[in-house]
Motif scaffolding. Structure first.
Motif, short mmCIF file in Angstrom:
data_model
loop_
_atom_site.label_atom_id
_atom_site.label_comp_id
_atom_site.label_asym_id
_atom_site.label_seq_id
_atom_site.Cartn_x
_atom_site.Cartn_y
_atom_site.Cartn_z
N SER A 1 8.24 -69.03 19.33
CA SER A 1 8.79 -68.01 20.21
C SER A 1 7.66 -67.18 20.81
O SER A 1 6.66 -66.92 20.15
CB SER A 1 9.74 -67.09 19.45
N PHE A 2 7.83 -66.75 22.06
CA PHE A 2 6.89 -65.88 22.75
C PHE A 2 7.58 -64.54 22.98
O PHE A 2 8.68 -64.49 23.54
CB PHE A 2 6.47 -66.47 24.09
N VAL A 3 6.95 -63.45 22.54
CA VAL A 3 7.54 -62.12 22.67
C VAL A 3 6.52 -61.18 23.30
O VAL A 3 5.36 -61.14 22.89
CB VAL A 3 7.98 -61.56 21.29
N CYS A 4 6.98 -60.42 24.31
CA CYS A 4 6.12 -59.42 24.95
C CYS A 4 6.24 -58.10 24.19
O CYS A 4 7.36 -57.63 23.93
CB CYS A 4 6.54 -59.21 26.41
N ILE A 5 5.10 -57.50 23.85
CA ILE A 5 5.10 -56.24 23.11
C ILE A 5 4.03 -55.30 23.66
O ILE A 5 3.19 -55.70 24.46
CB ILE A 5 4.83 -56.45 21.60
N SER A 6 4.11 -54.08 23.20
CA SER A 6 3.02 -53.12 23.42
C SER A 6 2.82 -52.34 22.14
O SER A 6 3.70 -51.57 21.74
CB SER A 6 3.34 -52.16 24.58
N ALA A 7 1.70 -52.57 21.47
CA ALA A 7 1.40 -51.82 20.25
C ALA A 7 1.21 -50.34 20.57
O ALA A 7 1.42 -49.47 19.73
CB ALA A 7 0.16 -52.38 19.57
N GLU A 8 0.81 -50.05 21.82
CA GLU A 8 0.54 -48.68 22.24
C GLU A 8 1.81 -47.85 22.27
O GLU A 8 1.87 -46.75 21.72
CB GLU A 8 -0.13 -48.68 23.62
N ASN A 9 2.87 -48.37 22.91
CA ASN A 9 4.12 -47.60 22.99
C ASN A 9 5.25 -48.19 22.14
O ASN A 9 6.39 -47.76 22.23
CB ASN A 9 4.58 -47.45 24.45
N LYS A 10 4.93 -49.22 21.35
CA LYS A 10 5.84 -49.84 20.38
C LYS A 10 6.99 -50.62 21.02
O LYS A 10 7.95 -50.99 20.31
CB LYS A 10 6.41 -48.79 19.41
N SER A 11 6.94 -50.90 22.30
CA SER A 11 8.02 -51.67 22.92
C SER A 11 7.98 -53.10 22.43
O SER A 11 6.93 -53.73 22.34
CB SER A 11 7.89 -51.64 24.45
N GLY A 12 9.17 -53.61 22.07
CA GLY A 12 9.30 -54.99 21.60
C GLY A 12 8.87 -55.22 20.17
O GLY A 12 9.02 -56.33 19.64
N ILE A 13 8.35 -54.18 19.50
CA ILE A 13 7.79 -54.36 18.17
C ILE A 13 8.84 -54.83 17.16
O ILE A 13 8.61 -55.75 16.38
CB ILE A 13 7.13 -53.05 17.67
N LEU A 14 10.01 -54.19 17.16
CA LEU A 14 11.02 -54.50 16.13
C LEU A 14 11.65 -55.87 16.31
O LEU A 14 12.28 -56.40 15.38
CB LEU A 14 12.10 -53.42 16.13
N LYS A 15 11.48 -56.48 17.49
CA LYS A 15 12.03 -57.82 17.70
C LYS A 15 11.41 -58.84 16.77
O LYS A 15 12.00 -59.89 16.49
CB LYS A 15 11.79 -58.26 19.15
N ILE A 16 10.21 -58.57 16.31
CA ILE A 16 9.50 -59.58 15.53
C ILE A 16 10.16 -59.85 14.19
O ILE A 16 10.02 -60.94 13.64
CB ILE A 16 8.03 -59.19 15.31
N PHE A 17 10.90 -58.88 13.63
CA PHE A 17 11.45 -59.08 12.29
C PHE A 17 12.56 -60.13 12.29
O PHE A 17 12.66 -60.93 11.35
CB PHE A 17 11.94 -57.75 11.71
N ASP A 18 13.40 -60.16 13.33
CA ASP A 18 14.40 -61.21 13.44
C ASP A 18 13.72 -62.57 13.58
O ASP A 18 14.17 -63.58 13.02
CB ASP A 18 15.32 -60.96 14.64
N GLN A 19 12.62 -62.59 14.35
CA GLN A 19 11.88 -63.84 14.52
C GLN A 19 11.27 -64.30 13.19
O GLN A 19 11.31 -65.48 12.85
CB GLN A 19 10.76 -63.65 15.55
N ILE A 20 10.71 -63.36 12.45
CA ILE A 20 10.10 -63.70 11.16
C ILE A 20 11.14 -64.27 10.21
O ILE A 20 10.90 -65.27 9.53
CB ILE A 20 9.41 -62.46 10.54
N GLU A 21 12.32 -63.63 10.15
CA GLU A 21 13.38 -64.13 9.28
C GLU A 21 13.79 -65.54 9.66
O GLU A 21 13.98 -66.41 8.80
CB GLU A 21 14.59 -63.19 9.34
#
Length: 446
Positions: A339-359
């Motif tokens: 999966s490819f996910v767009c994020i920004s560590a600076e403003n935290k956008s898209g960050i929480l999406k990764i946990f569903d992907q990890i599961e």
């Protein structure tokens, strides 16, 4: 479950902290070098003894003495955070040298910042000749911060048992107990990999809670290669713990300085080897490089689940973000299962999406299909497909291995072409998913 006490090793640079850490841990987890300031982020390892378990932390050097002046203050701050939150402090002093201004500065720091009840053990490192130690002791007692002074030689394994016994005895005096409760399940281990300066440490910091940031934030800098060691951070999300391993940036070997950076590269590879899932972080503002492809290949070769994040998308417009995502998928076409996910560590956008992907990836890696269902699917699949020698196979089964590994029995395995296996894999994924994980094939003679 009893709280796991924390033991922090502190001291000025090059007093043998990492060598001591490695000897206690029993393996070379921290990078050891003659260059002061090699260890920058603190490294943690759970120590298990008969009497008590504790978390051992190796910190960056305090009190100066490195050449990296731009980040020296941050390293000192991290060490200060570690000692402020430690339950016991091991203060290393080089016995071969006279006490320095930095040693006295750290002593004052201990008086100011450690909690009053927290014990301190002074460890005199590099004591290769114990007989000469007695005459040195008065100057260390004169520091006035502890009566516990232990001479050691980590290289020769002298004094290590006494040190561990003293640590556990002092912790038991603080009413810490041995935990008898075993972990009910394996925690997912996720290695954060990528080129230097793509935002790996910033990504980990963005996942941390505010209290966690105050005690364990990772060192972030615009200087590529700031993180040299693999650093473990436990993140809790929806009552599930995840172990994130922030690794040193992987560079091409031709661009890797001999010595420290070589160790850092090996540590990154080792971290990936001990993980379940690799998260490859790309800089969305830069084109995908050969090195990014090499890192993705490494994760696949190691059989790790793979998630690809495009960081720094806050610097792009919506159209630029879309283009960057399309280009990344095109350049990493061999990672179609990821999966490819767009994020920004600076403003935290898209960050929480990764946990569903990890599961999803974690479940895919351990998913098993019964031999009966697998063979029924195989017969239906090869019915109208041109798969060469595979069409004559009478049996397919899934091995116990992780990642998912499928064994095909054919007349002559040498006649099976890799393109035919890829075609069969495409059909397998359409039917059963296996999102985010590589799939391996083994052909055997029937």
């Amino acid at each position: 479950m009893p709280k796991l006490p924390t033991v922090a090793i502190i001291g000025r640079p090059n007093t043998g902290k990492s060598t001591l850490f490695n000897r206690l841990v029993g393996r070379r987890k921290a990078i050891v070098s003659e260059i002061p300031g090699t260890t920058r982020d603190h490294i943690a390892h759970k120590m298990e003894t008969e009497d008590l378990d504790f978390l051992l932390i190796d910190t960056g050097g305090m009190g100066g003495g490195t050449e990296d002046k731009e980040i020296e203050d941050d390293v000192h701050l991290q060490s200060t955070l570690a000692l402020e939150n430690a339950d016991l402090i091991v203060f290393t002093i080089n016995s071969r040298e006279e006490l320095t201004a930095s040693d006295f500065e750290i002593t004052e720091e201990l008086r100011r910042n450690r909690k009053a009840h927290v014990p301190v053990i002074i460890v005199l490192t590099k004591c290769d000749n114990p007989e000469n130690t007695d005459e040195l002791l008065p100057q260390y007692y004169a520091l006035g911060i502890t009566d516990q002074i232990i001479p050691i030689s980590a290289t020769h394994n002298f004094g290590m048992d006494e040190l561990v016994d003293t640590i556990t005895d002092e912790l038991k005096k603080l009413n810490f107990e041995k935990s008898t409760e075993e972990e009910s399940e394996h925690l997912p281990h996720i290695a954060i990999v990528g080129k230097p300066n793509v935002g790996k440490s910033s990504f980990i910091n963005a996942l941390m809670s505010e209290p966690q940031k105050k005690t364990s934030s990772l060192l972030v800098s615009d200087i590529p290669g700031t993180t040299r060691d693999a650093t473990d951070t436990v993140i809790k999300y929806h009552d599930q713990d995840y172990v994130f391993i922030d690794t040193a940036g992987i560079r091409r070997r031709s661009k890797t300085d001999r010595g420290i950076e070589t160790f850092a590269y090996l540590r990154s590879v080792q971290a990936m080897g001990h993980s379940d899932i690799a998260i490859l972080i790309l800089d969305a503002t830069q084109p995908v490089s050969k090195q990014d492809k090499r890192i993705a290949c490494l994760a696949i070769e190691e059989g790790k689940g793979l998630l690809i994040l495009l960081n720094k998308t806050d610097l792009l417009s919506s159209e630029e973000k879309k283009t960057a995502l399309e280009n990344a998928k095109l350049e990493l076409a061999f990672c179609k299962f990821a999966s490819f996910v767009c994020i920004s560590a600076e403003n935290k956008s898209g960050i929480l999406k990764i946990f569903d992907q990890i599961e999803m990836i974690y479940k895919s890696r351990t998913r098993r299909i019964t031999t009966k269902v697998l063979n029924e699917w195989f017969r239906d699949t090869i019915h109208d497909k041109s798969l060469g020698p595979l069409t004559t196979s009478k049996l397919i089964t899934q091995a116990e291995d992780v990642p998912p590994t499928f064994v095909l029995f054919v007349k002559n395995p040498k006649h099976v072409h890799i393109s035919q296996l890829r075609g069969l894999e495409n059909c397998l994924r359409k039917s059963f998913g296996f999102e985010g994980t590589p799939v391996r094939w083994v052909t055997k003679s029937s």
